[in-house]
Write a protein that holds these residues in place. Structure first.
Motif, PDB file in Angstrom:
ATOM      1  N   GLY A 180       0.951  -1.227  -0.077  1.00  0.00           N
ATOM      2  CA  GLY A 180      -0.093  -0.085  -0.213  1.00  0.00           C
ATOM      3  C   GLY A 180       0.847   1.257   0.113  1.00  0.00           C
ATOM      4  N   TYR A 181       0.218   2.504  -0.266  1.00  0.00           N
ATOM      5  CA  TYR A 181       0.970   3.653  -0.287  1.00  0.00           C
ATOM      6  C   TYR A 181       1.124   4.172   0.918  1.00  0.00           C
ATOM      7  CZ  TYR A 181       2.145   8.413  -0.942  1.00  0.00           C
ATOM      8  OH  TYR A 181       2.646   9.748  -0.800  1.00  0.00           O
ATOM      9  N   TYR A 182       2.356   4.634   1.040  1.00  0.00           N
ATOM     10  CA  TYR A 182       2.667   5.381   2.401  1.00  0.00           C
ATOM     11  C   TYR A 182       3.262   6.795   2.013  1.00  0.00           C
ATOM     12  CZ  TYR A 182       7.116   3.092   1.452  1.00  0.00           C
ATOM     13  OH  TYR A 182       8.148   2.457   1.068  1.00  0.00           O
ATOM     14  N   PRO A 183       3.437   7.933   2.462  1.00  0.00           N
ATOM     15  CA  PRO A 183       4.300   9.023   2.243  1.00  0.00           C
ATOM     16  C   PRO A 183       5.627   9.073   2.462  1.00  0.00           C
ATOM     17  CG  PRO A 183       2.871   9.488   4.039  1.00  0.00           C
ATOM     18  CD  PRO A 183       2.517   7.992   3.771  1.00  0.00           C
ATOM     19  N   GLY A 184       6.347   9.784   1.820  1.00  0.00           N
ATOM     20  CA  GLY A 184       7.623   9.967   2.232  1.00  0.00           C
ATOM     21  C   GLY A 184       8.696   9.086   1.200  1.00  0.00           C
ATOM     22  N   PRO A 185       9.948   8.966   1.520  1.00  0.00           N
ATOM     23  CA  PRO A 185      10.816   8.201   0.775  1.00  0.00           C
ATOM     24  C   PRO A 185      10.481   6.745   0.832  1.00  0.00           C
ATOM     25  CG  PRO A 185      11.976   9.582   2.186  1.00  0.00           C
ATOM     26  CD  PRO A 185      10.567   9.543   2.659  1.00  0.00           C
ATOM     27  N   SER A 186      11.052   5.991  -0.332  1.00  0.00           N
ATOM     28  CA  SER A 186      10.621   4.695  -0.448  1.00  0.00           C
ATOM     29  C   SER A 186      11.369   3.875   0.635  1.00  0.00           C
ATOM     30  CB  SER A 186      10.971   4.071  -2.033  1.00  0.00           C
ATOM     31  OG  SER A 186      10.081   4.606  -2.703  1.00  0.00           O
ATOM     32  N   ARG A 187      10.923   2.765   1.407  1.00  0.00           N
ATOM     33  CA  ARG A 187      11.325   1.858   2.162  1.00  0.00           C
ATOM     34  C   ARG A 187      11.258   0.515   1.700  1.00  0.00           C
ATOM     35  NH1 ARG A 187       7.784   5.219   5.444  1.00  0.00           N
ATOM     36  NH2 ARG A 187       6.404   3.604   5.588  1.00  0.00           N
ATOM     37  N   GLY A 188      12.395  -0.289   1.771  1.00  0.00           N
ATOM     38  CA  GLY A 188      12.457  -1.562   1.284  1.00  0.00           C
ATOM     39  C   GLY A 188      12.484  -1.565  -0.081  1.00  0.00           C
ATOM     40  N   ALA A 192       1.337  17.726  -2.921  1.00  0.00           N
ATOM     41  CA  ALA A 192       0.618  17.704  -4.098  1.00  0.00           C
ATOM     42  C   ALA A 192      -0.106  16.187  -4.278  1.00  0.00           C
ATOM     43  CB  ALA A 192       1.558  17.837  -5.147  1.00  0.00           C
ATOM     44  N   LEU A 193       0.008  15.420  -3.448  1.00  0.00           N
ATOM     45  CA  LEU A 193      -0.407  14.096  -3.284  1.00  0.00           C
ATOM     46  C   LEU A 193      -1.637  13.714  -2.507  1.00  0.00           C
ATOM     47  CD1 LEU A 193       3.039  12.146  -3.776  1.00  0.00           C
ATOM     48  CD2 LEU A 193       1.480  12.799  -5.321  1.00  0.00           C
ATOM     49  N   ARG A 194      -2.643  12.874  -2.716  1.00  0.00           N
ATOM     50  CA  ARG A 194      -3.480  12.460  -2.003  1.00  0.00           C
ATOM     51  C   ARG A 194      -2.874  11.649  -0.736  1.00  0.00           C
ATOM     52  NH1 ARG A 194      -6.485  11.545  -6.867  1.00  0.00           N
ATOM     53  NH2 ARG A 194      -8.341  12.878  -6.935  1.00  0.00           N
ATOM     54  N   PRO A 195      -3.247  11.897   0.584  1.00  0.00           N
ATOM     55  CA  PRO A 195      -2.380  10.948   1.471  1.00  0.00           C
ATOM     56  C   PRO A 195      -2.518   9.585   1.441  1.00  0.00           C
ATOM     57  CG  PRO A 195      -4.428  12.419   2.334  1.00  0.00           C
ATOM     58  CD  PRO A 195      -4.194  12.691   1.037  1.00  0.00           C
TER      59      PRO A 195
END
Length: 208
Positions: free
Chosen positions: A50-58, A121-124
């Motif tokens: 699923g989507y999460y904000p911020g830099p990519s993890r994993g 700018a993105l939907r949370p």
């Protein structure tokens, strides 16, 4: 006087081999279908989250529109052993960016600069672009419906900002000449892993 005869059962032998060929084809086709369906299932369930904000993890890819994940599919073709094929696909259409996610690479702006959307700018919940953050062209330059829009240089980094009601200034996009994408999709490696698991099973079934 001795007599040696060869009594042929060629008709029976041919019928037996024809019957065996049909069975072998069915076993091989079932094995190909199992391999294809396992690969598709693993790609959809194990490579995305699923989507999460911020830099990519994993290493898993975040799902925004779901176009790349839903594009994973395949089919088995052929009506005899020599023509059997398992055709696997991912990408195409709205997921035309699959190759760079698989192989990695650098996206470079051809004319101006790339607009990389920031959190505001993105939907949370989905990470898709807010309709109001879409950049539009007007008689006085570019604008968004979120408020007056302008470019501000922050420490040598150009950022598209918007001035909202109440006077708050919010960053919407960072501007870059190029962006480096790491290889993270893993479709080829997943096929190799599934093959290591499924092909010995298929061989055993054919021998039986």
């Amino acid at each position: 006087m001795s007599e040696l005869r060869f009594l042929s059962n060629s008709k029976e032998f041919k019928a037996m081999t024809d019957s065996l060929g049909t069975k072998l084809f069915k076993v091989a086709r079932d094995g190909f279908i199992d391999l294809q369906e396992t690969w598709v299932s693993n790609m959809k369930k194990q490579k995305f989250q699923g989507y999460y904000p911020g830099p990519s993890r994993g290493t898993k890819l975040r799902t925004r529109t779901g176009a790349l994940r839903s594009s994973a599919g395949g089919r088995v073709t052929g009506n005899k052993l020599g023509s059997l094929k398992a055709l696997l696909r991912i990408g195409g259409g709205r997921a035309g960016y699959a190759r760079i996610q698989e192989e990695g690479g650098t996206i470079t702006a051809t004319n101006k600069m790339l607009t990389i959307p920031l959190r505001q700018a993105l939907r949370p919940n989905t990470g898709t672009l807010k309709p109001g953050a879409k950049i539009r062209k007007g008689p006085d330059g570019y604008f968004t419906t979120m408020g007056p829009t302008f470019v501000l240089n922050l420490g040598g980094r150009p950022v598209i900002m918007v001035k909202r009601k109440g006077g708050d200034v919010v960053p919407l996009y960072t501007l870059k000449r190029s962006v480096k994408i790491p290889p993270r999709l893993g479709a080829t490696q997943e096929l190799l892993d599934v093959g290591k698991l499924k092909l010995p099973e298929m061989s055993d079934n054919l021998l039986r």
